[in-house]
Design a protein around this motif. Sequence first.
Motif, PDB file in Angstrom:
ATOM      1  N   ILE A   4       0.843  -1.187   0.000  1.00 24.74           N
ATOM      2  CA  ILE A   4       0.000   0.000   0.000  1.00 24.74           C
ATOM      3  C   ILE A   4       0.883   1.244   0.000  1.00 24.74           C
ATOM      4  O   ILE A   4       1.715   1.426   0.894  1.00 24.74           O
ATOM      5  N   LYS A   5       0.715   2.080  -1.030  1.00 23.30           N
ATOM      6  CA  LYS A   5       1.495   3.316  -1.114  1.00 23.30           C
ATOM      7  C   LYS A   5       0.784   4.450  -0.397  1.00 23.30           C
ATOM      8  O   LYS A   5      -0.416   4.397  -0.141  1.00 23.30           O
ATOM      9  N   LYS A   6       1.510   5.498  -0.108  1.00 23.68           N
ATOM     10  CA  LYS A   6       0.931   6.688   0.503  1.00 23.68           C
ATOM     11  C   LYS A   6       0.048   7.400  -0.526  1.00 23.68           C
ATOM     12  O   LYS A   6       0.243   7.254  -1.732  1.00 23.68           O
ATOM     13  N   PRO A   7      -0.926   8.187  -0.059  1.00 23.10           N
ATOM     14  CA  PRO A   7      -1.824   8.888  -0.995  1.00 23.10           C
ATOM     15  C   PRO A   7      -1.052   9.765  -1.975  1.00 23.10           C
ATOM     16  O   PRO A   7      -0.082  10.422  -1.601  1.00 23.10           O
ATOM     17  N   SER A   8      -1.477   9.747  -3.234  1.00 23.99           N
ATOM     18  CA  SER A   8      -0.825  10.564  -4.253  1.00 23.99           C
ATOM     19  C   SER A   8      -1.175  12.034  -4.044  1.00 23.99           C
ATOM     20  O   SER A   8      -2.331  12.374  -3.783  1.00 23.99           O
ATOM     21  N   GLY A   9      -0.170  12.875  -4.153  1.00 24.52           N
ATOM     22  CA  GLY A   9      -0.393  14.302  -3.968  1.00 24.52           C
ATOM     23  C   GLY A   9      -1.086  14.938  -5.158  1.00 24.52           C
ATOM     24  O   GLY A   9      -1.893  15.842  -5.016  1.00 24.52           O
ATOM     25  N   ASN A  10      -0.785  14.442  -6.351  1.00 28.14           N
ATOM     26  CA  ASN A  10      -1.361  15.022  -7.568  1.00 28.14           C
ATOM     27  C   ASN A  10      -1.679  13.906  -8.551  1.00 28.14           C
ATOM     28  O   ASN A  10      -0.809  13.408  -9.262  1.00 28.14           O
ATOM     29  N   ILE A  11      -2.936  13.496  -8.582  1.00 26.18           N
ATOM     30  CA  ILE A  11      -3.353  12.391  -9.452  1.00 26.18           C
ATOM     31  C   ILE A  11      -3.618  12.911 -10.857  1.00 26.18           C
ATOM     32  O   ILE A  11      -4.400  13.841 -11.044  1.00 26.18           O
ATOM     33  N   GLN A  12      -2.948  12.318 -11.842  1.00 26.76           N
ATOM     34  CA  GLN A  12      -3.155  12.660 -13.242  1.00 26.76           C
ATOM     35  C   GLN A  12      -3.948  11.533 -13.903  1.00 26.76           C
ATOM     36  O   GLN A  12      -3.425  10.453 -14.142  1.00 26.76           O
ATOM     37  N   LEU A  13      -5.231  11.794 -14.166  1.00 21.73           N
ATOM     38  CA  LEU A  13      -6.065  10.764 -14.774  1.00 21.73           C
ATOM     39  C   LEU A  13      -5.679  10.550 -16.233  1.00 21.73           C
ATOM     40  O   LEU A  13      -5.318  11.489 -16.932  1.00 21.73           O
ATOM     41  N   LYS A  14      -5.778   9.299 -16.681  1.00 21.92           N
ATOM     42  CA  LYS A  14      -5.397   8.941 -18.038  1.00 21.92           C
ATOM     43  C   LYS A  14      -6.617   8.463 -18.818  1.00 21.92           C
ATOM     44  O   LYS A  14      -7.597   7.997 -18.231  1.00 21.92           O
ATOM     45  N   SER A  15      -6.558   8.587 -20.122  1.00 25.26           N
ATOM     46  CA  SER A  15      -7.598   8.078 -21.010  1.00 25.26           C
ATOM     47  C   SER A  15      -6.946   7.211 -22.083  1.00 25.26           C
ATOM     48  O   SER A  15      -6.692   7.674 -23.201  1.00 25.26           O
ATOM     49  N   PRO A  16      -6.637   5.956 -21.747  1.00 22.56           N
ATOM     50  CA  PRO A  16      -6.024   5.076 -22.748  1.00 22.56           C
ATOM     51  C   PRO A  16      -6.920   4.925 -23.967  1.00 22.56           C
ATOM     52  O   PRO A  16      -8.147   4.923 -23.848  1.00 22.56           O
ATOM     53  N   LEU A  17      -6.316   4.816 -25.138  1.00 29.16           N
ATOM     54  CA  LEU A  17      -7.102   4.638 -26.354  1.00 29.16           C
ATOM     55  C   LEU A  17      -7.850   3.301 -26.307  1.00 29.16           C
ATOM     56  O   LEU A  17      -7.346   2.325 -25.752  1.00 29.16           O
ATOM     57  N   PRO A  18      -9.056   3.240 -26.884  1.00 31.10           N
ATOM     58  CA  PRO A  18      -9.879   2.027 -26.792  1.00 31.10           C
ATOM     59  C   PRO A  18      -9.308   0.864 -27.593  1.00 31.10           C
ATOM     60  O   PRO A  18      -8.985   1.012 -28.771  1.00 31.10           O
ATOM     61  N   THR A  19      -9.211  -0.293 -26.943  1.00 34.68           N
ATOM     62  CA  THR A  19      -8.761  -1.514 -27.622  1.00 34.68           C
ATOM     63  C   THR A  19      -9.735  -2.678 -27.423  1.00 34.68           C
ATOM     64  O   THR A  19      -9.609  -3.699 -28.087  1.00 34.68           O
ATOM     65  N   LYS A  20     -10.700  -2.518 -26.515  1.00 34.96           N
ATOM     66  CA  LYS A  20     -11.700  -3.565 -26.258  1.00 34.96           C
ATOM     67  C   LYS A  20     -13.085  -2.949 -26.438  1.00 34.96           C
ATOM     68  O   LYS A  20     -13.467  -2.066 -25.684  1.00 34.96           O
ATOM     69  N   MET A  21     -13.819  -3.421 -27.435  1.00 38.39           N
ATOM     70  CA  MET A  21     -15.080  -2.779 -27.792  1.00 38.39           C
ATOM     71  C   MET A  21     -16.191  -3.770 -28.093  1.00 38.39           C
ATOM     72  O   MET A  21     -15.932  -4.888 -28.524  1.00 38.39           O
ATOM     73  N   TRP A 188     -11.162  11.242 -25.721  1.00 36.69           N
ATOM     74  CA  TRP A 188     -10.030  11.397 -26.620  1.00 36.69           C
ATOM     75  C   TRP A 188     -10.337  12.486 -27.625  1.00 36.69           C
ATOM     76  O   TRP A 188     -11.480  12.713 -27.991  1.00 36.69           O
ATOM     77  N   LYS A 189      -9.287  13.120 -28.073  1.00 41.58           N
ATOM     78  CA  LYS A 189      -9.422  14.045 -29.187  1.00 41.58           C
ATOM     79  C   LYS A 189      -9.525  13.222 -30.458  1.00 41.58           C
ATOM     80  O   LYS A 189      -8.932  12.145 -30.563  1.00 41.58           O
ATOM     81  N   GLN A 190     -10.269  13.717 -31.418  1.00 36.28           N
ATOM     82  CA  GLN A 190     -10.497  12.970 -32.645  1.00 36.28           C
ATOM     83  C   GLN A 190      -9.201  12.586 -33.335  1.00 36.28           C
ATOM     84  O   GLN A 190      -9.059  11.480 -33.869  1.00 36.28           O
ATOM     85  N   ASP A 191      -8.208  13.491 -33.313  1.00 36.02           N
ATOM     86  CA  ASP A 191      -6.956  13.210 -34.008  1.00 36.02           C
ATOM     87  C   ASP A 191      -6.061  12.235 -33.242  1.00 36.02           C
ATOM     88  O   ASP A 191      -5.019  11.820 -33.740  1.00 36.02           O
ATOM     89  N   GLU A 192      -6.457  11.854 -32.026  1.00 35.39           N
ATOM     90  CA  GLU A 192      -5.688  10.875 -31.255  1.00 35.39           C
ATOM     91  C   GLU A 192      -6.082   9.445 -31.594  1.00 35.39           C
ATOM     92  O   GLU A 192      -5.322   8.507 -31.339  1.00 35.39           O
ATOM     93  N   LEU A 193      -7.264   9.276 -32.162  1.00 32.31           N
ATOM     94  CA  LEU A 193      -7.777   7.935 -32.422  1.00 32.31           C
ATOM     95  C   LEU A 193      -7.108   7.298 -33.644  1.00 32.31           C
ATOM     96  O   LEU A 193      -6.744   7.997 -34.595  1.00 32.31           O
ATOM     97  N   PRO A 194      -6.973   5.961 -33.656  1.00 31.34           N
ATOM     98  CA  PRO A 194      -6.416   5.277 -34.830  1.00 31.34           C
ATOM     99  C   PRO A 194      -7.366   5.384 -36.020  1.00 31.34           C
ATOM    100  O   PRO A 194      -8.555   5.698 -35.861  1.00 31.34           O
ATOM    101  N   GLU A 204     -21.567  12.643 -27.458  1.00 29.87           N
ATOM    102  CA  GLU A 204     -21.284  13.180 -26.118  1.00 29.87           C
ATOM    103  C   GLU A 204     -20.110  14.152 -26.163  1.00 29.87           C
ATOM    104  O   GLU A 204     -20.170  15.259 -25.623  1.00 29.87           O
ATOM    105  N   ARG A 205     -19.020  13.736 -26.833  1.00 29.54           N
ATOM    106  CA  ARG A 205     -17.836  14.604 -26.920  1.00 29.54           C
ATOM    107  C   ARG A 205     -18.154  15.852 -27.732  1.00 29.54           C
ATOM    108  O   ARG A 205     -17.762  16.969 -27.359  1.00 29.54           O
ATOM    109  N   GLU A 206     -18.860  15.660 -28.847  1.00 20.73           N
ATOM    110  CA  GLU A 206     -19.198  16.796 -29.712  1.00 20.73           C
ATOM    111  C   GLU A 206     -20.100  17.800 -28.987  1.00 20.73           C
ATOM    112  O   GLU A 206     -19.941  19.014 -29.137  1.00 20.73           O
TER     113      GLU A 206
END
Length: 230
Positions: A4-21, A188-194, A204-206
């Motif tokens: 168990i790690k100590k609480p993170s001071g600054n959490i940076q949330l991530k949005s991995p590109l979709p691979t399971k759909m 995700w931004k449109q230009d980030e997608l494969p 929703e994004r639009e």
Amino acid sequence: MITIKKPSGNIQLKSPLPTKMIVSGEAMAGKTTFVGKFPTPFFLSFDGNAIKEGRDGVDLRGAFDYQDVINAIPEIVKAGYKTIVVDTIEDMLDGIERGVANGGSITDMTNSFNGWAKLNGRFKKLVTAIDDSKLITVFIARTTIDADGNIKSDAREKNYSWLKGRIDGEIFINKDHTAEWRAHRGYWKQDELPDHLKDVADPEREGQERKEAALKRREEILKQAAEKKN
């Protein structure tokens, strides 16, 4: 051992590109055609249609040995495929049921409770093995839209709900063959997608982008008005 790690001071949330759909839609909406544009797809064709069309894959209509499918997944990876397609979820579940019930129906078994337990277990093992391949994973579903606008699958609700908890998003194919995100975990931004996902509409994004643009424009107008006043 769990560390168990100590609480993170600054959490940076991530949005991995979709691979399971999940790719859903009514019969003949163009689901298989859409998924055929994904990188080097291999179809586990439980309805046989993709094989009839000449696509790469294996015909698994009817009862099948689910362990044979699991054992084949490393070979699919080794052969160089980039995408595994389950076509369709409903037909895969039907095939598993026939395997459990020796060609019949679980409801006709003497111990149907044990039969459903076996079906659920085999379904989860298959999905987990496909997920463990680390390839792009697509589950095609035959669905309809109810009066409230919700997507309804022909698959058992319990299995469909369990699967939805393990994917990155659901793409719906409309009757006019256009594709749109109905749900997804990240943003995700449109230009980030494969390339195979760039033409998928994201209402929703639009809508969020239009809202942000309107707020920005309002702030600019208020700022200009304040400057003129001064």
